[in-house]
Design a protein around this motif. Structure first.
Motif, PDB file in Angstrom:
ATOM      1  N   VAL A 365       0.825  -1.204   0.000  1.00 48.31           N
ATOM      2  CA  VAL A 365       0.000   0.000   0.000  1.00 48.31           C
ATOM      3  C   VAL A 365       0.861   1.256   0.000  1.00 48.31           C
ATOM      4  O   VAL A 365       0.628   2.193  -0.777  1.00 48.31           O
ATOM      5  CB  VAL A 365      -0.959  -0.023   1.207  1.00 48.31           C
ATOM      6  N   THR A 366       1.870   1.307   0.858  1.00 45.17           N
ATOM      7  CA  THR A 366       2.701   2.512   0.928  1.00 45.17           C
ATOM      8  C   THR A 366       3.516   2.710  -0.342  1.00 45.17           C
ATOM      9  O   THR A 366       3.837   3.845  -0.702  1.00 45.17           O
ATOM     10  CB  THR A 366       3.648   2.439   2.141  1.00 45.17           C
ATOM     11  N   ALA A 367       3.880   1.621  -1.028  1.00 46.36           N
ATOM     12  CA  ALA A 367       4.619   1.761  -2.288  1.00 46.36           C
ATOM     13  C   ALA A 367       3.798   2.486  -3.340  1.00 46.36           C
ATOM     14  O   ALA A 367       4.352   3.083  -4.265  1.00 46.36           O
ATOM     15  CB  ALA A 367       5.035   0.391  -2.805  1.00 46.36           C
ATOM     16  N   LEU A 368       2.480   2.452  -3.219  1.00 42.39           N
ATOM     17  CA  LEU A 368       1.591   3.121  -4.169  1.00 42.39           C
ATOM     18  C   LEU A 368       1.101   4.462  -3.649  1.00 42.39           C
ATOM     19  O   LEU A 368       0.184   5.056  -4.222  1.00 42.39           O
ATOM     20  CB  LEU A 368       0.394   2.213  -4.481  1.00 42.39           C
ATOM     21  N   GLY A 369       1.702   4.929  -2.558  1.00 41.23           N
ATOM     22  CA  GLY A 369       1.330   6.231  -2.020  1.00 41.23           C
ATOM     23  C   GLY A 369       0.103   6.203  -1.131  1.00 41.23           C
ATOM     24  O   GLY A 369      -0.467   7.262  -0.843  1.00 41.23           O
ATOM     25  N   GLY A 370      -0.295   5.021  -0.672  1.00 42.26           N
ATOM     26  CA  GLY A 370      -1.485   4.904   0.164  1.00 42.26           C
ATOM     27  C   GLY A 370      -1.152   4.728   1.627  1.00 42.26           C
ATOM     28  O   GLY A 370       0.007   4.776   2.045  1.00 42.26           O
ATOM     29  N   THR A 371      -2.207   4.530   2.425  1.00 40.87           N
ATOM     30  CA  THR A 371      -2.048   4.314   3.863  1.00 40.87           C
ATOM     31  C   THR A 371      -2.826   3.067   4.257  1.00 40.87           C
ATOM     32  O   THR A 371      -3.841   2.731   3.643  1.00 40.87           O
ATOM     33  CB  THR A 371      -2.568   5.518   4.665  1.00 40.87           C
ATOM     34  N   LEU A 372      -2.343   2.400   5.286  1.00 33.92           N
ATOM     35  CA  LEU A 372      -3.018   1.203   5.786  1.00 33.92           C
ATOM     36  C   LEU A 372      -3.034   1.247   7.306  1.00 33.92           C
ATOM     37  O   LEU A 372      -2.019   1.558   7.936  1.00 33.92           O
ATOM     38  CB  LEU A 372      -2.312  -0.062   5.305  1.00 33.92           C
ATOM     39  N   HIS A 373      -4.195   0.942   7.867  1.00 31.21           N
ATOM     40  CA  HIS A 373      -4.354   0.875   9.316  1.00 31.21           C
ATOM     41  C   HIS A 373      -4.965  -0.475   9.652  1.00 31.21           C
ATOM     42  O   HIS A 373      -5.955  -0.897   9.048  1.00 31.21           O
ATOM     43  CB  HIS A 373      -5.249   2.003   9.826  1.00 31.21           C
ATOM     44  N   ALA A 374      -4.399  -1.138  10.626  1.00 33.15           N
ATOM     45  CA  ALA A 374      -4.903  -2.434  11.066  1.00 33.15           C
ATOM     46  C   ALA A 374      -4.805  -2.501  12.579  1.00 33.15           C
ATOM     47  O   ALA A 374      -3.782  -2.118  13.162  1.00 33.15           O
ATOM     48  CB  ALA A 374      -4.102  -3.570  10.435  1.00 33.15           C
ATOM     49  N   GLY A 375      -5.874  -2.987  13.216  1.00 32.47           N
ATOM     50  CA  GLY A 375      -5.853  -3.082  14.657  1.00 32.47           C
ATOM     51  C   GLY A 375      -7.166  -3.580  15.199  1.00 32.47           C
ATOM     52  O   GLY A 375      -8.130  -3.819  14.457  1.00 32.47           O
ATOM     53  N   PRO A 376      -7.248  -3.739  16.507  1.00 33.33           N
ATOM     54  CA  PRO A 376      -8.480  -4.227  17.137  1.00 33.33           C
ATOM     55  C   PRO A 376      -9.635  -3.273  16.897  1.00 33.33           C
ATOM     56  O   PRO A 376      -9.476  -2.050  16.852  1.00 33.33           O
ATOM     57  CB  PRO A 376      -8.113  -4.314  18.618  1.00 33.33           C
ATOM     58  N   ASP A 377     -10.817  -3.857  16.765  1.00 37.06           N
ATOM     59  CA  ASP A 377     -12.049  -3.088  16.583  1.00 37.06           C
ATOM     60  C   ASP A 377     -13.127  -3.773  17.415  1.00 37.06           C
ATOM     61  O   ASP A 377     -13.800  -4.692  16.941  1.00 37.06           O
ATOM     62  CB  ASP A 377     -12.440  -3.032  15.112  1.00 37.06           C
ATOM     63  N   GLY A 378     -13.267  -3.332  18.656  1.00 42.90           N
ATOM     64  CA  GLY A 378     -14.171  -4.024  19.559  1.00 42.90           C
ATOM     65  C   GLY A 378     -13.609  -5.388  19.910  1.00 42.90           C
ATOM     66  O   GLY A 378     -12.475  -5.526  20.366  1.00 42.90           O
ATOM     67  N   THR A 379     -14.401  -6.410  19.657  1.00 38.37           N
ATOM     68  CA  THR A 379     -13.939  -7.771  19.899  1.00 38.37           C
ATOM     69  C   THR A 379     -13.237  -8.370  18.696  1.00 38.37           C
ATOM     70  O   THR A 379     -12.681  -9.467  18.783  1.00 38.37           O
ATOM     71  CB  THR A 379     -15.129  -8.672  20.276  1.00 38.37           C
ATOM     72  N   GLY A 380     -13.289  -7.660  17.576  1.00 41.26           N
ATOM     73  CA  GLY A 380     -12.717  -8.189  16.335  1.00 41.26           C
ATOM     74  C   GLY A 380     -11.488  -7.442  15.887  1.00 41.26           C
ATOM     75  O   GLY A 380     -10.778  -6.812  16.676  1.00 41.26           O
ATOM     76  N   TRP A 381     -11.271  -7.507  14.581  1.00 36.52           N
ATOM     77  CA  TRP A 381     -10.083  -6.899  13.970  1.00 36.52           C
ATOM     78  C   TRP A 381     -10.520  -6.176  12.704  1.00 36.52           C
ATOM     79  O   TRP A 381     -11.400  -6.645  11.980  1.00 36.52           O
ATOM     80  CB  TRP A 381      -9.067  -7.993  13.646  1.00 36.52           C
ATOM     81  N   ARG A 382      -9.870  -5.044  12.431  1.00 34.88           N
ATOM     82  CA  ARG A 382     -10.278  -4.213  11.293  1.00 34.88           C
ATOM     83  C   ARG A 382      -9.053  -3.787  10.508  1.00 34.88           C
ATOM     84  O   ARG A 382      -8.048  -3.372  11.086  1.00 34.88           O
ATOM     85  CB  ARG A 382     -11.036  -2.982  11.785  1.00 34.88           C
ATOM     86  N   VAL A 383      -9.138  -3.897   9.196  1.00 35.90           N
ATOM     87  CA  VAL A 383      -8.075  -3.467   8.287  1.00 35.90           C
ATOM     88  C   VAL A 383      -8.657  -2.459   7.322  1.00 35.90           C
ATOM     89  O   VAL A 383      -9.678  -2.725   6.672  1.00 35.90           O
ATOM     90  CB  VAL A 383      -7.477  -4.657   7.507  1.00 35.90           C
TER      91      VAL A 383
END
Length: 393
Positions: A365-383
């Protein structure tokens, strides 16, 4: 000859070059003494100079870069303090300067001092130490006389300085080229690692999903479902073996005479098929797409596909049985993707992972000039990832 070569090359650069200049200085200083061994004070000072560089040639000592200019200035002052040769003149390199051949040889003997300051001194010190070193001989002659060939010192000093600076520049360019080559190799290794992870990891994940589905179908006595799940696992496994084989062929011979026809890389439009494949393996996935996915740059489409692929593979591995939601949209200049799950079943332990998939996603993602966020989201996981739809600019 081999011993001479081994003598000069027994230390890493730049010491072979500095050892050569030290030998040049010793040879010309010996010649100066041989041409005119008197007066005695001159012979003693030149002998000390010879001993200094002879020891350095035999066993180089590493002066801290900050002290190199001061050391070189001290050595030049030592040599310039030597009285003029006792023999009469006869050597006239300039109309206004005449001296002995012994004094001329002594000017050439300054070679190692100039080479050391040009090669080893810090860049910011060159601005003051080079003019100061060049001023030693004229200042000595103006202050006390007895150095009529001071222009020869300037001439040879300038020449040896230019040689040393040329070697310094060549070394800097060579090190930059090596650094770029190492970075290119490292980037290629990261690229191969991402592709192997995406191909093999996803394929094995789908195979495991179908094996799990077959096990559950067998437990409830559904024979056709068992057969269908195992056939799907076999199909995905064979495809993974074929993809790995094609990759190994290309790695072994990048330009084969009869190259295999590689399948086109997936794009954003193939996300639906990816989700369908995972659904067939028993993963509950909701897919929501908005906008024209076919309008994004192919590299961006591949990155979106890999993000969804890795995020769903992690959901299947870390939160088995939990539903997942995928949203892909093209909103003006940005392509957006979100993958979220509700977490593992109560009481289930989240397996430990190396995190290589997340690293690979972020690199893509960063190689294409984008951003990525990944982490816990409540009881689950979010990307979440946002990438310029037209690719990196």
């Amino acid at each position: 000859m081999e011993r001479v070569r081994a003598f000069f090359l027994r230390n890493p650069p730049p010491w072979p070059v500095l050892r050569f200049f030290a030998c040049v200085g010793v040879a010309w200083a010996l010649l100066a003494v041989a041409l005119s061994p008197s007066p005695a004070a001159r012979t003693v000072l030149v002998a000390a100079y010879i001993a200094l560089w002879a020891c350095h040639a035999a066993r180089p000592w590493r002066v801290p870069p900050a002290l190199v200019p001061w050391t070189v200035l001290g050595v030049l002052v030592l040599l310039a303090a030597a009285p003029s040769a006792g023999d009469p003149g006869g050597f006239r390199p300039f109309p206004f300067a005449e001296g002995s051949y012994a004094d001329g040889a002594l000017a050439v003997a300054t070679a190692p001092a100039w080479a050391h300051v040009a090669i080893l001194a810090r860049t910011r010190d060159l601005a003051w130490c080079v003019p100061a070193a060049l001023a030693v001989a004229p200042a000595r002659h103006l202050a006390a006389g007895g150095l009529p060939l001071w222009p020869t010192w300037l001439m040879w000093g300038t020449g040896f300085l230019l040689l040393g600076l040329a070697f310094r520049l060549h070394t800097a360019l060579y090190e930059a080229r090596l650094r770029l080559a190492r970075e290119a190799v490292a980037e290629e290794r990261r690229k191969i690692a991402r592709e192997v992870h995406d191909l093999v990891g996803h394929g094995l994940g789908v195979v495991l999903l179908n094996i799990g589905a077959a096990r559950r179908a067998g437990a409830r006595g559904d024979g056709p479902a068992v057969i269908a799940a195992l056939e799907e696992a076999e199909r995905v496994g064979r495809r993974g073996v074929r993809d790995v084989h094609q990759g190994l062929v290309l790695l072994r011979d990048p330009a084969p005479a009869d190259p295999p026809i590689a399948p086109a890389p997936p794009t954003a439009g193939d996300i639906g098929a990816l989700v369908g494949e995972l659904r067939a393996g028993g993963l509950r996935v909701d897919l929501d797409t908005r906008g024209d996915l076919g309008s994004v740059d192919p590299a961006v489409g591949l990155a979106l596909y890999r993000v969804v692929q890795e995020a769903l593979a992690n959901a299947a591995r870390h939160a088995p049985g939990s539903p997942a939601a995928v949203a892909v949209s093209v909103d003006g200049p940005l392509a957006l993707v979100t993958v979220a799950d509700r977490g593992a079943r109560p009481g289930a332990k989240r397996p430990a992972g190396g995190g290589l998939g997340l690293v690979g996603m972020r690199e893509r993602v960063t190689a294409l000039g984008g951003t990525l966020h990944a982490g816990p989201d409540g009881t689950g996981w979010r990307v979440e990832a946002a990438i310029p739809a037209g690719g990196a600019r």
